[in-house]
Structure formats: C-alpha cells, structure tokens
Scaffold this motif. Structure first.
Motif, mmCIF file in Angstrom:
data_model
loop_
_atom_site.group_PDB
_atom_site.id
_atom_site.type_symbol
_atom_site.label_atom_id
_atom_site.label_comp_id
_atom_site.label_asym_id
_atom_site.label_seq_id
_atom_site.Cartn_x
_atom_site.Cartn_y
_atom_site.Cartn_z
ATOM 1 N N VAL A 73 1.361 21.854 8.612
ATOM 2 C CA VAL A 73 2.359 20.790 8.729
ATOM 3 C C VAL A 73 3.745 21.374 8.473
ATOM 4 O O VAL A 73 3.945 22.159 7.549
ATOM 5 N N THR B 79 4.891 12.950 1.851
ATOM 6 C CA THR B 79 5.243 11.743 2.606
ATOM 7 C C THR B 79 5.882 12.106 3.934
ATOM 8 O O THR B 79 5.493 11.596 4.988
ATOM 9 N N GLY C 184 3.537 13.341 6.464
ATOM 10 C CA GLY C 184 2.558 12.399 6.996
ATOM 11 C C GLY C 184 1.260 12.346 6.224
ATOM 12 O O GLY C 184 0.238 11.893 6.758
ATOM 13 N N GLN C 185 1.264 12.790 4.961
ATOM 14 C CA GLN C 185 0.048 12.758 4.149
ATOM 15 C C GLN C 185 0.342 12.104 2.803
ATOM 16 O O GLN C 185 0.103 12.678 1.737
ATOM 17 N N SER C 186 0.872 10.896 2.863
ATOM 18 C CA SER C 186 1.241 10.174 1.645
ATOM 19 C C SER C 186 0.031 9.848 0.781
ATOM 20 O O SER C 186 0.184 9.483 -0.386
#
Length: 695
Positions: free
Chosen positions: A195, A241, A244-246
């Motif tokens: 990411v 966050t 995209g992995q909150s």
C-alpha cells in the motif's frame, strides 16, 4: 401635373430612411464586432504560441543560451513549428509559487551560477484589420511561463535488522530495535506492504494545513515544527486510514500499549520532519528547489515502512532494559544491559542530495564484580567493564535521477550507500549517557576518559590492573546502486553473525589481557608467592603430590589457553582495534612460551621433590609452585609469574565475555535468520521531469 405627396406617404418614406440608417449602423457594429473578435482570436493564437514555446523550452532547459537570455527549443517551436512571425522575448530563469516580491508571474531571471527551472516567453505581433476598418488595430502581447518539475524520488534504506520482506515484517523491525511485543498480533499489518500513500494525505488526515504556495524549505520547517509532533497512535491510525485499512486502528492501540509497557510508560511522540544535518523525524530533510514541495507532498510512500519509521522515531532514546537475559557468570560478576534506537529511521523524499537513514541501534553493557576471589583465595578481582556497541547504521543519498533507463525503458535513480556495523567503545560510560548522542559511541560523554577496567590485588598490593579507554573500528562499507521505481538492492558485505561477534569479543579480550599493566606495586617474587599460595589452597587431591600435580596442571592449562587466545588474534581482529590499542601479542606469546617451557621441566621432576610429596610440607609445596611460576628462560618482557596470573585472569574473564557475545549480542542480531552488514535500499517511487504551465 404631379399629384401631391400625401403626408402618409412622406411618413412612410421617412420610416424607410430611418430603418436603412439603423441597418447601416447595425452593419457597421457587426463589422466592428468581427474586428474585435478577430483581435481576440489573434491574441488567443499568440497565447497558444507562447504556451507551446514555453513548454518546449521547459522540456529542454539545457538549450538555454549563455546568460539565460534565450532558449533555442522555445524559439524554434514558435517560429518553425507554429510559424510565428511576430516578436519573441524568451528567457530562462527560476519560478517559485512563493515568489511575490517584484514579480507578478513568479518568474525571476536566473542569476549567474543558478540553474534555471523555468522558461518565460513573451510573444508580440501586429494585427492587420480584417476589413481595413479601422486603419490599425493594437498589437497583441501574451506571456507564458512553464516550469520543469524537478525529479523527485521516495526511498528508504534498512540494514537487514529492518527488512520489510518475510513472513512477519513488522515483527522483524520491532525485534531489530530491541522491542519484544509478544502476545500482540501483527499479522494484519502485512497487507500494508503493498500500500502506498502520500505525505499530503497523511498530513490532511492528521489535521495539519499545508499552504498551496509552500516552498521546499517551508515544508521542512512545517514538518520539523515541534508543535506539529503527533502521538504515535495518532500517526499509526492516520497511516492505516489513508491506506484504506482503518480496521487496524484497534491493533494500533494494542501495539502502542505493548511498546509503552516495555519502555516504562514514556511519551511516544513522532516528529514528522527533520531540520539541519541531524535526522530526527519521520521524513528526512527534503532537498530541492521550491517546486519540490508540491512534488514531495504528492510522492508515493510505502505505508508499512512509514509505519515502522514512525515507531522508530517515537522510541528513539528510550532504552529497553535487557537485563532479563539470565547469565550464570563466575566470580560473582553481574551484567546490566540495555538497547536503544539512538538515530531514528527516516523516509527520504526529494531530489539529488536527499538522504535517508536507518534505525541506528546501540547496546550498553556493564560487567562488574567487587572483591571476588580470583583463585578461590586471597587475590581479589575488581571488575568494571562499561562498554557500548553501535550495532548498525547506514544512510543512502540520491546522487542521480532520471539520467538512465533500464532494459524496459523505466527511468532510474542512483544512490550512494555508506554503512557501519559493530563499533565498540570502552570508557567511563554510564547507561544514563550511553544513549545521549547520535554520533558514534566514541563521542559519548566520558567515552575517551580512562576507566579502571580491572584490578587484581591482595592486602593492599596491586598485582595487575588496567586503566584504559578505547574504541574499535567499525566494519564500514561504501557502495552505489541504480534502481527503477519499486526495485530493491542489497549492498555491503553479508557478515556471519557468529564470526563477527566472535571477532569483536576476541578483540575485546585481547585488548584487556595484552594491555594489563606491569607497572604494579608487586614484585615478581610477591606475585609468584601470592599466586602459588592461592593455587595450593584451592587445589584438590588425596595426597600432597596429587594436589601439587593439579596446581601445576592448572598453571599449564591457563597458560595454554592464553597462548591459544593470543594466537587467534588474526588480522581481522587487529583491524577492528586499529590504532586505539597496542597489542604486543608477539611479545606476550613469547612470555607465555617461556612459562610453558619452564613448567615442562618442573612437572617432569615433581616426584623427586620429597620435601613436598613425602614430607607433607605445605610451605615446600607452595615453594615448588612458586618456582614453577618463576621458571623459564624466555625472551619476553614480563615475568613468568605475571604471565601466569594473566592466564588465570583470562579464565575468569573469558566466560562472561563469551556469554556477552553468545547470549546478548547474537540473539539480538540473529532474529529470523537475518545477517548483518548488508543493507537493503528500496526505491519506492520516482517521478522524472514533468513540465507544466504556471502562468
């Protein structure tokens, strides 16, 4: 006779005249509008010429003429490719969004010696009336400024202590900086390895406002502002966050709590940027012209490495207590140890000259004993050995961007790498000041002040001692790598941990033993007599002959061990010590050989010494041992009695020093099968020359 014109007819003719006049006026107005439209069309075409010419010039800044008063690419684009017949004013210079003094377009002509980053084109042309009415129209003048966005790369460097590959990358990193967060699930973080986020997105998530006209210098100031420092958990939450992995926010809380508990409830804050030459924040200092600020803010940064760097920054300077290692050391020797990050890792974003740093790890070790009997008798060993070891540090610097391409046509960046592994310092160092500096361990306060490392004494008599301070040379390396975006490269020499640590411990042992002071208050006779008495008192055996044999054998064993240790001082070991410690191993080896040769004769005639073996006379037996310690006709500089005592000192020190290597250093270094001495350079992203109209 002509009929009279009626009033109605006259009115009709008058109306027609008015209409014709209005029509003529309308036609004239329409012609004027056509001329005005033609004028604006001419201005638009001229603006297009200026725009295209400035863009062409910005793409070829190397075509700027002497004095930066022209650019052949810009003028050629206007006159040849767009057939412009007007007047051109082309200049090369610098453009900055923050420039407001004396300029309205942000453009300034380049001073001598300043490399331009922009091209300004002013195009002027006369406009011929479309209908020759009016007789002349004003000339149109347009201006355009195009800038070349400097190449910007995002990169990181990690020793193999900090490596994002493998089954549990975050676990590797935490172990590498001395943190053991057992029981905390780190599996979910593996998804962050692929990411990428931008600094702009991170700052926005943290609520930090960034002005649109911010320069590179202004961005460095903003990031390094202490008021913008963030709590570690907030930074970790922002990273996951934006990535995209909150769902990892709960894991972040558990992770931070585990780190906090191990460090002892210390503030865990993250400074976002760095200032000056000393790295201190999440992002290294950005190097580049003003336009680099926008490029840096929108660069792609690997989320997992950003998360690891944030942990490294937050834990910098907080020593992790490593005394939980259970060592069964002889002679009542105790060990205190601690490990800490003294220089945080950083992410490098910018142009040529930008640097990024690894997490530099330092270990502090303190071996002490007070009044421990060396031979089980009256000679006491007082040991105070404080030492620090800089485990690994490295930095990578961008030296070239976008000047080469790989076989696939992808642009590349070149980075130089310098590294240092296993530098050791002995001196008047305490745990309180061991982690006080990011400079090498020989710059720690007190590192260059001699400390009494050990002393062998009895009843006020000093038999051997060592007051010293010294530093070993680190294993250093310099290399260069060329990478495309997304590629990694390993640099340096992969070192076997066991061999490297063994060499370091051997260097330390040899430095202590070979430099033990012979300037003592004890004479060779006193030394021999005291050593012989202690040996006899601790000797075991069913008869005096057996006890004497065992005592003499112990001298031979310790002397042979000393001979073996000194014989293992290879060139690799002496290169570590450099010029800081003089090792007269040849002379001491000669002394040891003298002692061993003398012992051979004594041992062969032991049964003929009836005063000890038959007469059961302890004094006679001690006299035999004393004679053995004073025997030999070697060419060395030390008395055999002193050499024999040093052999027993080696036996006392060798076990704890070896344990330091095998039970402290090696476990801290050899996690997950990784080696030391090797660095991993990762080019996360690379943006080459892009041109854009800015005015």
């Amino acid at each position: 006779m002509t009929a009279p014109i009626s009033r109605a007819h006259l009115h009709q003719r008058g109306s027609m005249a008015v209409n014709m006049m209005l029509l003529l006026i309308g036609l004239v107005g329409m012609l004027g509008l056509v001329e005005v439209g033609y004028l604006y069309a001419a201005k638009r075409d001229t603006q297009k010429v200026a725009d295209l010419a400035s863009l062409a010039g910005a793409q070829a800044l190397e075509d700027c003429t002497a004095g930066n008063t022209g650019n052949t690419a810009a003028s050629g684009n206007a006159t040849t490719e767009n057939h412009f017949g007007g007047t051109l004013n082309v200049a090369c210079g610098t453009w900055s969004a923050a420039a407001t003094t004396g300029v309205t377009d942000g453009f300034s002509a380049s001073a001598a010696g300043v490399s331009p980053n922009a091209v300004r084109v002013i195009a002027t042309r006369p406009v011929t009336p479309f209908f020759a009415f009016p007789s002349t129209l004003p000339a149109v003048t347009t201006e355009a400024v195009a800038t070349s966005t400097p190449p910007v790369a995002t990169f990181s460097i990690g020793t193999t202590l900090v490596n994002v590959t493998g089954a549990a990358p975050l676990q590797q990193f935490l172990t590498g900086i001395g943190l053991n967060v057992g029981g905390t699930s780190l599996v979910g973080y593996q998804g962050l390895a692929d990411v990428y986020i931008t600094p702009s997105g991170l700052l926005q998530q943290l609520g930090i406002s960034v002005p649109t006209d911010l320069s590179a210098g202004g961005l460095n100031t903003l990031l390094s502002d202490q008021t913008n420092a963030q709590a570690l958990v907030n930074v970790l939450n922002a990273i996951v966050t934006v990535g995209g992995q909150s769902s990892l926010t709960n894991a972040n809380v558990s992770l931070v709590n585990a780190i906090d508990a191990q460090l002892g409830n210390v503030p865990l804050n993250v400074l976002l940027g760095s200032s000056g030459s000393t790295p201190s924040g999440l992002f290294a200092q950005i190097v580049g012209p003003d336009t680099a600020a926008n490029s840096a803010l929108n660069a792609n940064v690997n989320a997992l490495q950003l998360l690891e760097a944030a942990i490294g920054v937050a834990t910098t300077g907080h020593a992790v207590d490593a005394r939980s290692v259970n060592l069964n050391l002889p002679l009542g020797i105790t060990l205190n140890s601690a490990v800490s990050v003294i220089e945080p890792p950083s992410i490098g974003i910018g142009g040529v000259g930008t640097t990024a740093y690894t997490a530099q790890i330092r270990i502090f070790l303190d071996l002490t004993s007070s009044g421990s009997p060396l031979l089980g008798g009256l000679i006491d060993l007082n040991l105070n050995l404080p030492l620090t070891i800089d485990v690994a540090d490295a930095e990578a610097e961008l030296t070239s961007l976008c000047n080469t391409e790989n076989a696939s046509g992808a642009p590349q960046a070149t980075l130089s790498v310098t590294s240092s592994v296993l530098k050791m310092c002995v001196g008047n160092i305490t745990q309180a000041n061991a982690f006080s500096t990011t400079a090498s361990c020989d710059q720690i306060p007190g590192a260059n002040s001699p400390v009494q490392v050990f002393k062998l004494s009895a009843a006020g008599t000093n038999f051997a001692s060592l007051n010293t301070s010294f530093a070993t040379n680190a294993l250093t390396g310099n290399s260069s790598v060329t990478l495309a975006a997304g590629q990694t490269a390993n640099t340096g020499d992969e070192l076997n941990i066991g061999t490297s640590v063994n060499n370091l411990v051997t260097a330390l042992t040899a430095a202590l033993i070979a430099n033990a002071s012979t300037t003592t208050s004890a004479t060779p006779t006193q030394t021999a007599q005291q050593t012989a008495t202690d040996l006899w008192n601790q000797a075991t055996g069913s008869t005096d002959a057996a006890k004497l044999q065992n005592a003499l054998n112990s001298i031979q064993t310790s002397s042979t061990g000393l001979q073996g240790t000194l014989g293992s001082v290879t060139s690799n070991v002496t290169s570590l010590l450099g010029n800081t410690v003089t090792l007269n191993t040849t002379g001491l080896l000669s002394d040891v050989g003298s002692l061993i040769n003398g012992l051979t004769g004594v041992l062969s005639g032991i049964l003929g010494d009836v005063g000890c073996t038959v007469g059961n006379n302890s004094a006679a037996c001690i006299s035999v041992i004393q004679g053995a310690l004073n025997s030999g006709t070697g060419t060395g500089t030390n008395s055999n009695a002193f050499v024999g005592l040093i052999g027993f000192l080696l036996q006392a020190l060798q076990t704890p020093l070896n344990d330091v290597g095998s039970q402290i250093l090696t476990p801290l270094l050899s996690f997950t099968g990784l080696q030391i001495g090797e660095n991993t350079v990762y080019l996360q992203s690379l943006k080459c020359h892009n041109v854009q109209l800015v005015y």
